[in-house]
Design an enzyme around this catalytic site. Structure first.
Site, PDB file in Angstrom:
ATOM      1  N   THR A 172      -4.644  10.113   6.943  1.00  0.00           N
ATOM      2  CA  THR A 172      -3.797   9.697   5.833  1.00  0.00           C
ATOM      3  C   THR A 172      -4.588   9.698   4.527  1.00  0.00           C
ATOM      4  OG1 THR A 172      -4.284   7.343   6.191  1.00  0.00           O
ATOM      5  CG2 THR A 172      -2.318   8.245   7.277  1.00  0.00           C
ATOM      6  N   ASN A 182      -4.719   7.499   1.246  1.00  0.00           N
ATOM      7  CA  ASN A 182      -4.297   6.192   0.734  1.00  0.00           C
ATOM      8  C   ASN A 182      -4.286   6.200  -0.784  1.00  0.00           C
ATOM      9  OD1 ASN A 182      -4.777   5.767   3.459  1.00  0.00           O
ATOM     10  ND2 ASN A 182      -5.684   3.772   3.168  1.00  0.00           N
ATOM     11  N   GLU A 198       0.108   4.776   2.560  1.00  0.00           N
ATOM     12  CA  GLU A 198      -0.663   5.833   3.217  1.00  0.00           C
ATOM     13  C   GLU A 198       0.223   7.049   3.436  1.00  0.00           C
ATOM     14  OE1 GLU A 198      -3.206   4.204   6.544  1.00  0.00           O
ATOM     15  OE2 GLU A 198      -1.759   2.581   6.299  1.00  0.00           O
TER      16      GLU A 198
END
Length: 189
Positions: free
Chosen positions: A42, A44, A124
């Site tokens: 992910t 962020n 995310e």
């Protein structure tokens, strides 16, 4: 795809409050759990960098498109909250040839990640693309076009991974529809 009892019905085209679009936000390191623990990396972003109305959304999983942008800075290192040193390459490995700089579909989580016991909210993004390296420090502009499901607390990592993969397929198939695909252009501005 979908059909889980907790799935939010997805309309034929985005409905209010969507679309929500950001400006370019800095990509920061999180805990590294998406990549290392779940196998689902992910990107962020800080909550302070997104439009205020995004913070009014229910905790859960959403979908839309994302566009990455390199930042002209030298490689630096920062210490993650767990003490691990992380390289910020500012997207220097992103290439047009690999499609890294295209406008890409994504799913995102707005939540507290109860499986991991977080007591704070994170945003995310999982961009649906194969990247060759991380891109901490790069920038991302994204839109949210719909809601897939609420945030859930899981008893096993396997159940969490299974649902994330279903979320990905729901996002991928929805974003291929002409009524959603046209919102890619919002990110070209």
């Amino acid at each position: 795809m979908g059909g889980r009892p907790f799935d939010v019905p997805i309309p034929e085209e985005p409905k209010a409050p969507f679309p929500i679009i950001t400006e370019y936000c800095d990509i920061v390191c999180g805990f590294g759990r998406g990549s290392t623990d779940l196998g689902i990396p992910t990107a962020n972003v800080e909550i302070e960098e997104v439009p205020p109305r995004m913070n009014l959304l229910d905790l859960g999983v959403y979908f839309g498109f994302a566009h990455l942008e390199k930042v002209d800075k030298e490689l630096t290192h920062v210490n993650r909250k767990d003490g691990q040193k992380v390289a910020y390459n500012y997207g220097s490995h992103l290439t047009e040839e690999n499609g890294d700089l295209d406008i890409l579909p994504m799913v995102l989580s707005i939540g507290r990640n109860p499986f991991y016991g977080n007591d704070f909210k994170t945003i995310e993004l999982h961009i649906l693309h194969d990247f060759t390296d991380n891109f901490y420090g790069a920038k991302v502009k994204f839109n949210i076009l719909g809601h897939i499901r609420q945030e859930l607390d899981y008893t096993t990592k396997e159940a969490l991974i299974r649902d994330i993969n279903i979320d990905i397929e729901i996002a991928r198939s929805t974003l291929l529809k002409k009524s959603y695909l046209k919102y890619k252009e919002e990110l070209r501005c």
